[in-house]
Design a protein around this motif. Structure first.
Motif, short mmCIF file in Angstrom:
data_model
loop_
_atom_site.label_atom_id
_atom_site.label_comp_id
_atom_site.label_asym_id
_atom_site.label_seq_id
_atom_site.Cartn_x
_atom_site.Cartn_y
_atom_site.Cartn_z
N PRO A 1 0.80 -1.24 0.00
CA PRO A 1 0.00 0.00 0.00
C PRO A 1 0.82 1.27 0.00
O PRO A 1 0.47 2.24 -0.65
N MET A 2 1.94 1.32 0.73
CA MET A 2 2.73 2.55 0.79
C MET A 2 3.38 2.85 -0.57
O MET A 2 3.44 4.00 -1.00
N VAL A 3 3.85 1.84 -1.24
CA VAL A 3 4.43 2.02 -2.56
C VAL A 3 3.36 2.48 -3.54
O VAL A 3 3.58 3.36 -4.38
N ASP A 4 2.20 1.90 -3.42
CA ASP A 4 1.09 2.23 -4.32
C ASP A 4 0.65 3.69 -4.17
O ASP A 4 -0.03 4.23 -5.05
N SER A 5 1.03 4.35 -3.08
CA SER A 5 0.63 5.74 -2.87
C SER A 5 1.44 6.71 -3.72
O SER A 5 1.08 7.88 -3.84
N HIS A 6 2.55 6.25 -4.31
CA HIS A 6 3.36 7.13 -5.14
C HIS A 6 2.70 7.34 -6.50
O HIS A 6 2.08 6.43 -7.06
N ASN A 7 2.84 8.52 -7.04
CA ASN A 7 2.30 8.83 -8.36
C ASN A 7 3.25 8.36 -9.46
O ASN A 7 4.44 8.16 -9.24
N HIS A 8 2.67 8.22 -10.66
CA HIS A 8 3.39 7.68 -11.82
C HIS A 8 3.98 8.80 -12.66
O HIS A 8 3.36 9.85 -12.86
N ASP A 9 5.19 8.57 -13.17
CA ASP A 9 5.79 9.45 -14.17
C ASP A 9 6.71 8.59 -15.03
O ASP A 9 7.65 7.98 -14.53
N SER A 10 6.41 8.53 -16.33
CA SER A 10 7.19 7.67 -17.21
C SER A 10 8.64 8.12 -17.35
O SER A 10 9.54 7.30 -17.52
N ARG A 11 8.86 9.42 -17.29
CA ARG A 11 10.20 9.95 -17.53
C ARG A 11 11.03 10.07 -16.26
O ARG A 11 12.25 9.88 -16.29
N HIS A 12 10.40 10.40 -15.14
CA HIS A 12 11.15 10.69 -13.92
C HIS A 12 10.83 9.70 -12.80
O HIS A 12 11.11 9.97 -11.64
N GLY A 13 10.25 8.57 -13.16
CA GLY A 13 9.86 7.62 -12.13
C GLY A 13 10.69 6.36 -12.09
O GLY A 13 10.23 5.31 -11.65
N ALA A 14 11.94 6.46 -12.58
CA ALA A 14 12.78 5.26 -12.68
C ALA A 14 13.45 4.94 -11.35
O ALA A 14 14.67 4.79 -11.26
N ASN A 15 12.66 4.84 -10.30
CA ASN A 15 13.18 4.41 -9.01
C ASN A 15 13.00 2.90 -8.88
O ASN A 15 12.06 2.33 -9.42
N ARG A 16 13.89 2.26 -8.16
CA ARG A 16 13.95 0.80 -8.13
C ARG A 16 13.33 0.26 -6.85
O ARG A 16 13.62 0.75 -5.75
N LEU A 17 12.50 -0.74 -6.99
CA LEU A 17 11.92 -1.42 -5.83
C LEU A 17 12.66 -2.73 -5.63
O LEU A 17 12.67 -3.60 -6.50
N ASP A 18 13.31 -2.87 -4.48
CA ASP A 18 14.11 -4.06 -4.19
C ASP A 18 13.67 -4.69 -2.87
O ASP A 18 13.14 -4.02 -1.97
N TRP A 19 13.93 -6.00 -2.75
CA TRP A 19 13.73 -6.71 -1.50
C TRP A 19 15.06 -6.76 -0.75
O TRP A 19 16.07 -7.21 -1.29
N ASN A 20 15.06 -6.27 0.48
CA ASN A 20 16.25 -6.29 1.31
C ASN A 20 16.13 -7.48 2.27
O ASN A 20 15.38 -7.42 3.25
N PRO A 21 16.86 -8.56 2.01
CA PRO A 21 16.70 -9.76 2.84
C PRO A 21 17.17 -9.57 4.28
O PRO A 21 16.63 -10.19 5.20
N SER A 22 18.16 -8.69 4.49
CA SER A 22 18.64 -8.48 5.86
C SER A 22 17.60 -7.76 6.71
O SER A 22 17.47 -8.02 7.91
N LYS A 23 16.86 -6.84 6.08
CA LYS A 23 15.81 -6.11 6.79
C LYS A 23 14.45 -6.78 6.66
O LYS A 23 13.50 -6.39 7.34
N LYS A 24 14.38 -7.78 5.76
CA LYS A 24 13.12 -8.45 5.47
C LYS A 24 12.03 -7.42 5.14
O LYS A 24 10.93 -7.42 5.69
N ALA A 25 12.41 -6.54 4.21
CA ALA A 25 11.50 -5.46 3.83
C ALA A 25 11.78 -5.04 2.39
O ALA A 25 12.89 -5.23 1.87
N PHE A 26 10.75 -4.47 1.75
CA PHE A 26 10.93 -3.86 0.44
C PHE A 26 11.49 -2.46 0.63
O PHE A 26 11.11 -1.74 1.55
#
Length: 252
Positions: A53-78
């Protein structure tokens, strides 16, 4: 009503392509589509679905939205990892995927100005009409029809990208020329004629809207009048299609 707005582009309204490949239930949980796009970009899709849900709250931008969503196994979190520095108070965008305005319209109920992934699709009937206008095929039907006139299923659709480029341009003109029995240079003229015909109808709609409404931003107004907001969204959608056609006519 909204239908009157879209009617302004004439045959060009067929550019609104259905995007119903995902299971129907995804339409009711947009976050699943979004997260799958973020996690699978450049990778094979695993078929797993999660809600963020928190990620889904971000707005979309095709040109400036190239941020990466990763899984951090040490933190057990996205983790949403920024690809560039941000100033304090600046909005952080993400990309919902490389989606055309047709797909954004249907999945998320908005369209994006100058969307680099937007397309305009000419269907076979539009291309046959353009070829007929150039005298390359016969238009009559029935027993008197020309044996060389292409059948509907024989003519491929053509996908127009930004700035007058065609999807799979190296083969698109060849396939079109073969289907209607003309040379590749003539096939290019057919596409140009299809662009001109659709743009003529679209510009008539622009004139009907008036310059003030045409210059308005793409934002859909926050209003209790849902019908008014829906019409504004349709106008924005059509406006972007007109820009695609205009870019094609201005291609050097």
């Amino acid at each position: 009503g909204p239908e009157d707005v879209l009617a302004g582009v004439g045959d060009g309204v067929r550019a609104f392509q259905g995007d119903f490949e995902p299971p129907l239930w995804e339409a009711f949980v947009p976050g699943l589509v979004l997260v799958r796009a973020l996690l699978s970009r450049g990778k094979e899709e695993s078929g797993s679905y999660v809600l963020l849900p928190m990620v889904d709250s971000h707005n979309h931008d095709s040109r400036h939205g190239a941020n990466r969503l990763d899984w951090n196994p040490s933190k057990k979190a996205f983790e949403l990892v920024s690809q560039r520095p941000y100033d304090c108070g600046e909005q952080v965008f993400i990309s919902y995927g490389d989606l055309s305005n047709d797909q954004l319209f249907q999945r998320f109920a908005f369209v994006e100005p100058d969307n680099p992934n937007d397309v305009f699709v000419f269907d076979p009937s539009q291309l046959r009409a353009a070829a007929a206008a150039l005298g390359l095929v016969q238009t009559q039907s029935g027993p008197q029809a020309s044996a060389s006139a292409p059948a509907a299923e024989d003519v491929p659709s053509i996908t127009l990208l930004r700035y007058g480029q065609l999807k799979d341009e190296a083969n698109a003109y060849r396939r079109l020329g073969k289907s209607i029995g003309c040379t590749e240079p003539q096939a290019k003229e057919v596409v140009s004629e299809a662009v001109r015909a659709s743009l003529a109808g679209a510009e008539a709609m622009r004139s009907d809207l008036g310059e003030e409404r045409w210059q308005n931003d793409f934002a859909v107004p926050t209003s209790a009048d849902a019908s008014r907001s829906r019409i504004s969204l349709l106008e924005s959608y059509v406006k972007e299609k007109i820009l695609l056609l205009s870019e094609a006519t201005n291609k050097s």
